[in-house]
Design a protein around this motif. Sequence first.
Motif: not given
Length: 83
Positions: A12-16, A40-42
């Motif tokens: 699970x990655x986060x674009x931030x 969730x959006x990221x």
Amino acid sequence: MKDIPFDQPATLIDLDGKTPIIGTVRDCVSHFAIFKASAKEQARILLTRPVFREGRKTRTWLLNPDEIAALVVRLEAEDANPA
């Protein structure tokens, strides 16, 4: 996304740029379920085995937030009605 096994390794990655969660699809989906809407959006899930998507010619390694949300619903349904 019925063809994605919950025991498949995934990240699970986060674009931030927050620290990724490495585990199974089940682990990633469970963490996603408790995220705030902005997180969730990221979020994206990186799969170890690509899956086919309807309407696309190639397989994909990434799941987008809407697809992860669908897996949350599937996981909750399976947990509520174990076979």
